[in-house]
Design a protein around this motif. Structure first.
Motif, PDB file in Angstrom:
ATOM      1  N   ILE A  94       0.813  -1.214   0.000  1.00  0.00           N
ATOM      2  CA  ILE A  94       0.000   0.000   0.000  1.00  0.00           C
ATOM      3  C   ILE A  94       0.849   1.268   0.000  1.00  0.00           C
ATOM      4  CG2 ILE A  94      -2.016  -1.062   1.091  1.00  0.00           C
ATOM      5  CD1 ILE A  94      -1.108   0.142   3.732  1.00  0.00           C
ATOM      6  N   GLU A  95       2.165   1.133  -0.154  1.00  0.00           N
ATOM      7  CA  GLU A  95       3.020   2.322  -0.151  1.00  0.00           C
ATOM      8  C   GLU A  95       2.695   3.262  -1.308  1.00  0.00           C
ATOM      9  OE1 GLU A  95       5.104   3.568   2.126  1.00  0.00           O
ATOM     10  OE2 GLU A  95       4.230   1.948   3.312  1.00  0.00           O
ATOM     11  N   HIS A  96       2.244   2.702  -2.431  1.00  0.00           N
ATOM     12  CA  HIS A  96       1.889   3.559  -3.566  1.00  0.00           C
ATOM     13  C   HIS A  96       0.672   4.422  -3.239  1.00  0.00           C
ATOM     14  CE1 HIS A  96      -0.724   0.046  -4.060  1.00  0.00           C
ATOM     15  NE2 HIS A  96      -1.512   0.793  -4.816  1.00  0.00           N
ATOM     16  N   ILE A  97      -0.175   3.958  -2.308  1.00  0.00           N
ATOM     17  CA  ILE A  97      -1.311   4.772  -1.869  1.00  0.00           C
ATOM     18  C   ILE A  97      -0.825   5.879  -0.947  1.00  0.00           C
ATOM     19  CG2 ILE A  97      -3.477   4.742  -0.564  1.00  0.00           C
ATOM     20  CD1 ILE A  97      -3.870   1.866  -1.486  1.00  0.00           C
ATOM     21  N   ARG A  98       0.150   5.540  -0.096  1.00  0.00           N
ATOM     22  CA  ARG A  98       0.681   6.539   0.843  1.00  0.00           C
ATOM     23  C   ARG A  98       1.351   7.693   0.101  1.00  0.00           C
ATOM     24  NH1 ARG A  98       3.353   5.707   6.682  1.00  0.00           N
ATOM     25  NH2 ARG A  98       3.921   7.880   7.065  1.00  0.00           N
ATOM     26  N   SER A  99       1.989   7.400  -1.007  1.00  0.00           N
ATOM     27  CA  SER A  99       2.702   8.457  -1.735  1.00  0.00           C
ATOM     28  C   SER A  99       1.754   9.532  -2.252  1.00  0.00           C
ATOM     29  CB  SER A  99       3.477   7.847  -2.913  1.00  0.00           C
ATOM     30  OG  SER A  99       2.581   7.270  -3.855  1.00  0.00           O
ATOM     31  N   ASP A 100       0.463   9.192  -2.390  1.00  0.00           N
ATOM     32  CA  ASP A 100      -0.528  10.172  -2.848  1.00  0.00           C
ATOM     33  C   ASP A 100      -1.304  10.781  -1.687  1.00  0.00           C
ATOM     34  OD1 ASP A 100       0.116   9.665  -5.497  1.00  0.00           O
ATOM     35  OD2 ASP A 100      -1.309   7.996  -5.626  1.00  0.00           O
ATOM     36  N   THR A 101      -0.842  10.517  -0.445  1.00  0.00           N
ATOM     37  CA  THR A 101      -1.566  10.963   0.743  1.00  0.00           C
ATOM     38  C   THR A 101      -0.776  12.052   1.465  1.00  0.00           C
ATOM     39  OG1 THR A 101      -2.443   8.720   0.980  1.00  0.00           O
ATOM     40  CG2 THR A 101      -2.705  10.181   2.863  1.00  0.00           C
ATOM     41  N   ASP A 102      -1.473  13.031   1.993  1.00  0.00           N
ATOM     42  CA  ASP A 102      -0.860  14.151   2.706  1.00  0.00           C
ATOM     43  C   ASP A 102      -0.185  13.646   3.986  1.00  0.00           C
ATOM     44  OD1 ASP A 102      -0.176  16.458   3.986  1.00  0.00           O
ATOM     45  OD2 ASP A 102      -2.173  17.327   4.019  1.00  0.00           O
ATOM     46  N   GLU A 103       1.151  13.773   4.053  1.00  0.00           N
ATOM     47  CA  GLU A 103       1.903  13.294   5.212  1.00  0.00           C
ATOM     48  C   GLU A 103       1.532  14.061   6.485  1.00  0.00           C
ATOM     49  OE1 GLU A 103       3.940  10.807   5.863  1.00  0.00           O
ATOM     50  OE2 GLU A 103       3.759   9.981   3.853  1.00  0.00           O
ATOM     51  N   GLN A 104       1.232  15.347   6.340  1.00  0.00           N
ATOM     52  CA  GLN A 104       0.839  16.130   7.515  1.00  0.00           C
ATOM     53  C   GLN A 104      -0.468  15.593   8.099  1.00  0.00           C
ATOM     54  OE1 GLN A 104       2.580  18.739   9.094  1.00  0.00           O
ATOM     55  NE2 GLN A 104       1.048  18.191  10.626  1.00  0.00           N
ATOM     56  N   MET A 105      -1.381  15.173   7.227  1.00  0.00           N
ATOM     57  CA  MET A 105      -2.634  14.597   7.694  1.00  0.00           C
ATOM     58  C   MET A 105      -2.375  13.299   8.464  1.00  0.00           C
ATOM     59  SD  MET A 105      -5.981  13.389   5.481  1.00  0.00           S
ATOM     60  CE  MET A 105      -5.049  12.110   4.616  1.00  0.00           C
ATOM     61  N   ILE A 106      -1.458  12.479   7.955  1.00  0.00           N
ATOM     62  CA  ILE A 106      -1.130  11.227   8.633  1.00  0.00           C
ATOM     63  C   ILE A 106      -0.552  11.517  10.017  1.00  0.00           C
ATOM     64  CG2 ILE A 106       0.331   9.169   8.571  1.00  0.00           C
ATOM     65  CD1 ILE A 106       0.117   9.244   5.520  1.00  0.00           C
ATOM     66  N   ASP A 107       0.323  12.537  10.091  1.00  0.00           N
ATOM     67  CA  ASP A 107       0.909  12.914  11.393  1.00  0.00           C
ATOM     68  C   ASP A 107      -0.175  13.377  12.364  1.00  0.00           C
ATOM     69  OD1 ASP A 107       3.412  12.290  10.492  1.00  0.00           O
ATOM     70  OD2 ASP A 107       3.959  14.367   9.973  1.00  0.00           O
ATOM     71  N   ALA A 147      -3.678  12.374  17.153  1.00  0.00           N
ATOM     72  CA  ALA A 147      -5.013  12.214  17.730  1.00  0.00           C
ATOM     73  C   ALA A 147      -5.206  10.798  18.261  1.00  0.00           C
ATOM     74  CB  ALA A 147      -6.071  12.537  16.675  1.00  0.00           C
ATOM     75  N   TYR A 148      -4.725   9.817  17.498  1.00  0.00           N
ATOM     76  CA  TYR A 148      -4.837   8.419  17.916  1.00  0.00           C
ATOM     77  C   TYR A 148      -4.110   8.204  19.244  1.00  0.00           C
ATOM     78  CZ  TYR A 148      -4.382   3.319  17.764  1.00  0.00           C
ATOM     79  OH  TYR A 148      -4.433   1.979  18.072  1.00  0.00           O
ATOM     80  N   ASP A 149      -2.883   8.742  19.360  1.00  0.00           N
ATOM     81  CA  ASP A 149      -2.092   8.557  20.583  1.00  0.00           C
ATOM     82  C   ASP A 149      -2.773   9.207  21.791  1.00  0.00           C
ATOM     83  OD1 ASP A 149      -0.215   7.169  19.144  1.00  0.00           O
ATOM     84  OD2 ASP A 149       1.104   8.904  18.824  1.00  0.00           O
ATOM     85  N   ILE A 184      -0.800   4.687  10.093  1.00  0.00           N
ATOM     86  CA  ILE A 184      -0.263   5.087  11.395  1.00  0.00           C
ATOM     87  C   ILE A 184       0.177   3.860  12.186  1.00  0.00           C
ATOM     88  CG2 ILE A 184      -1.815   7.076  11.419  1.00  0.00           C
ATOM     89  CD1 ILE A 184      -3.365   5.694  13.666  1.00  0.00           C
ATOM     90  N   GLU A 185       1.028   4.083  13.163  1.00  0.00           N
ATOM     91  CA  GLU A 185       1.502   3.014  14.038  1.00  0.00           C
ATOM     92  C   GLU A 185       0.550   2.885  15.218  1.00  0.00           C
ATOM     93  OE1 GLU A 185       5.490   3.673  15.197  1.00  0.00           O
ATOM     94  OE2 GLU A 185       6.253   3.853  13.152  1.00  0.00           O
ATOM     95  N   LYS A 186       0.041   1.672  15.407  1.00  0.00           N
ATOM     96  CA  LYS A 186      -0.967   1.455  16.458  1.00  0.00           C
ATOM     97  C   LYS A 186      -0.397   0.580  17.561  1.00  0.00           C
ATOM     98  CE  LYS A 186      -4.569   1.709  12.934  1.00  0.00           C
ATOM     99  NZ  LYS A 186      -5.651   1.026  12.238  1.00  0.00           N
TER     100      LYS A 186
END
Length: 641
Positions: A577-590, A595-597, A639-641
């Motif tokens: 799924i890394e090819h999906i991540r490359s099209d995703t906003d890294e700031q949003m993931i952070d 929020a998850y933590d 994200i890391e869970k």
């Protein structure tokens, strides 16, 4: 004509054209006659001009049943080819009664070809090979598909030579079972017109000056949130349903269909059932039942909202109290258990699958379990069966798919009407004017085909004439004709055998319901095994396709594909799924990670599901000002869970 009169005429063996306005009870009358024939051991074939209509009748398309397929004409070689198909020949030869529903959408050339095929296969020059023919429909509904240069006059089945040869008794049902005359109360009448009066003006194409103002005045109706929206084009429907489902922040539940039996018939069932093979539901989703269910007292078109997901009970095969069904299976409102409920607790197995609980518009709660769509042969045996939750998302539906439905309320946009009859189909789905909010009209919205209108007037006159003649006959003579028809077709008039057959049919229906629930357990993913639908998504991920591309290829919602990926991650640590991540906003993931933590650290029970995993809703509550629900779900994949 009354339904009872039409049934008495059918029982004499006469060929019948069953018609009438929307809501007059054509389908009910057909089902009554089918039951009458089957308990008397008369082989009856149930077909329809479209796949959707066929699924409601537990039959197949007339094109498939008769062997004409998509041909425009039959040659001698075509007939000889069909005659070599042993199974098809056998079913035609044993058929004594042929039902064709939605006759309005069958082209006259195809109607003539069916006559030609039956005469050839049965080696009988009588019209349609001597079988009793029951055709049903309303020619004010959508017309047959034909060539661009063809007029409807050149397409309607009643213009076929074989229609005249069949010498139909026209049974025009006049009692209205959908719309009721409205009381003189606000929102029920405008300018002295109620819905029945408006529909009658459309059918006769004789309009008063008040009909347009009466319809446009409904734009001010404040319908409740349980209403659906009807559109002429599918793109509007898809956009609305996808958007509304994505906006819900409750957990998604995926329900997957499966089937068994003849592969070709099963494929036709899959295409015809009015919901997606994978149905994603959430608490808060607006849904509509797409199948009649007498046990739940819901019909095709009954609407409601998902309010919960609950298990139900699976009865054992040897359960002697299987007729004592728990009220929990019928009505989720009941908080108390009767002694019969307690007996079922002991004698039945609790389902591990959680089924959707639907709060209906009338205030009742029902549990929507897996139901069955099936194709039966002339003897009532199942050739193919398709199992699914009988619901579809219903923030919006197309007018085409609404045919046959009864709606309590609807917001309708007829501003892009492109086919005569579309407006009539849409408006006639409703029970009364107070349930309508009309957003717009165009010049075609209230038009009907003039050929159909002229034919309808003739059909009504023929029906009145035939009913008058029939009802003046000696009742004993009619009863003798009905008995002779059964004997001629090798059926039984023995009351004891009829009663025994009724019991057999009842037991088959109960067994099928039990099987649907047991198969739901067998196919549930709770045991950790992944079904083929997840593996198909995995295969497309391995081809480096995006979520949008996978959703388009599989004809599924993007939210469903994300459900697949989340589940696949629990089974495959190297999921590509890394090819999906490359099209995703890294700031949003952070931001989602933070929020998850925070939610994990506060350790509240309400933040976790039954397995201890953090729910999406509390994360959404933190970030809804910045990101949409589906954006957050996408970020959660990384994200890391």
């Amino acid at each position: 004509m009354k339904q009872s009169t039409a049934l008495d005429i059918l029982k004499t063996g006469k060929n019948v054209f069953l018609t009438g306005s929307a809501g007059a009870g054509k389908t009910y009358t057909i089902n009554q006659y089918l039951h009458y024939l089957r308990v008397r051991n008369i082989d009856v074939a149930v077909t329809a001009s479209t796949g959707i209509a066929a699924t409601h009748m537990n039959g197949m398309t007339i094109h498939s049943w008769s062997g004409i397929g998509i041909l425009d004409e039959l040659t001698t070689s075509d007939i000889n080819r069909v005659k070599r198909r042993t199974q098809l020949v056998e079913r035609i030869q044993r058929t004594k009664v042929l039902v064709i529903d939605e006759i309005s959408m069958l082209h006259l050339k195809q109607f003539d070809m069916i006559n030609q095929m039956l005469q050839a296969v049965k080696d009988n020059d009588l019209p349609f090979g001597g079988v009793q023919l029951l055709v049903a429909g309303d020619f004010f509904q959508l017309p047959p598909v034909g060539k661009n240069e063809e007029t409807n006059r050149e397409k309607f089945a009643f213009m076929a030579k074989s229609w005249l040869d069949a010498d139909f008794a026209v049974c025009y049902l006049t009692e209205q079972h959908r719309q009721k005359s409205d009381d003189e109360t606000p929102n029920n009448t405008y300018f002295g017109l109620d819905l029945i009066a408006i529909l009658n003006q459309i059918r006769t194409q004789q309009f008063t000056q008040d009909i347009i103002p009466a319809l446009l005045a409904t734009k001010n109706h404040e319908l409740n949130q349980s209403r659906t929206r009807l559109y002429t084009h599918n793109i509007n429907v898809q956009n609305i349903n996808d958007k509304e489902l994505a906006n819900l922040t409750t957990e998604a539940k995926l329900f997957t269909a499966w089937g068994e039996g003849d592969e070709k018939l099963l494929e036709n069932l899959k295409k015809s059932v009015r919901t997606t093979p994978e149905l994603t539901l959430k608490i808060g989703a607006k849904v509509m039942f797409i199948k009649n269910n007498n046990d739940l007292n819901v019909s095709n078109g009954t609407m409601g909202t998902i309010v919960d997901f609950q298990p139900t009970f699976i009865e054992k095969d040897d359960d002697k109290s299987k007729d004592k069904k728990s009220e929990k299976n019928k009505n989720a409102d009941s908080d108390t258990e009767t002694q019969d409920d307690e007996n079922i607790h002991h004698e039945s197995k609790m389902s591990e699958t959680l089924f959707p609980v639907v709060l209906l518009n009338d205030g009742r709660k029902v549990i929507a379990e897996y139901d069955t769509w099936k194709v039966e042969d002339e003897e009532g045996e199942i050739l193919a069966a398709y199992y699914h939750i009988p619901l579809t998302l219903a923030w919006a539906i197309t007018i085409h798919k609404s045919q046959g439905m009864t709606l309590d309320s609807a917001e309708i946009d007829l501003s892009k009407t492109f086919e005569k009859g579309q407006g009539y189909v849409a408006l006639s789905r409703l029970k009364q004017l107070s349930g309508l909010r009309l957003l717009g009209l165009n010049d075609k919205s209230l038009q009907l085909d003039p050929t159909a209108r002229g034919a309808d007037n003739r059909f009504m006159a023929l029906s009145e004439e035939f009913a008058d003649t029939f009802l003046r006959q000696n009742p004993e003579k009619i009863a003798d004709e009905q008995k002779d028809f059964i004997i001629k077709n090798f059926g039984t008039n023995d009351p004891i055998r009829i009663q025994a057959n009724e019991k057999i049919i009842e037991q088959k229906n109960l067994a099928l319901k039990r099987k649907a629930k047991l198969l739901a357990e067998k196919h549930a993913d709770d045991d950790g095994k992944l079904s083929d639908t997840y593996l198909e998504t995995k295969k497309l991920l391995e081809e480096n396709l995006s979520i949008t591309e996978i959703a388009d290829i599989r004809n599924l919602a993007q939210s469903t594909i994300m459900n697949h990926i989340s589940r696949l991650q629990t089974q495959f640590s190297d999921l590509p799924i890394e090819h999906i991540r490359s099209d995703t906003d890294e700031q949003m993931i952070d931001n989602v990670q933070q929020a998850y933590d925070r939610i994990k650290q506060r350790d509240k029970a309400d933040d976790k599901d039954e397995n201890g995993a953090i729910k999406i809703k509390p994360i959404y509550d933190f970030l809804s000002a910045k990101y949409g629900y589906n954006e957050i779900r996408l970020a959660l994949l990384f994200i890391e869970k």
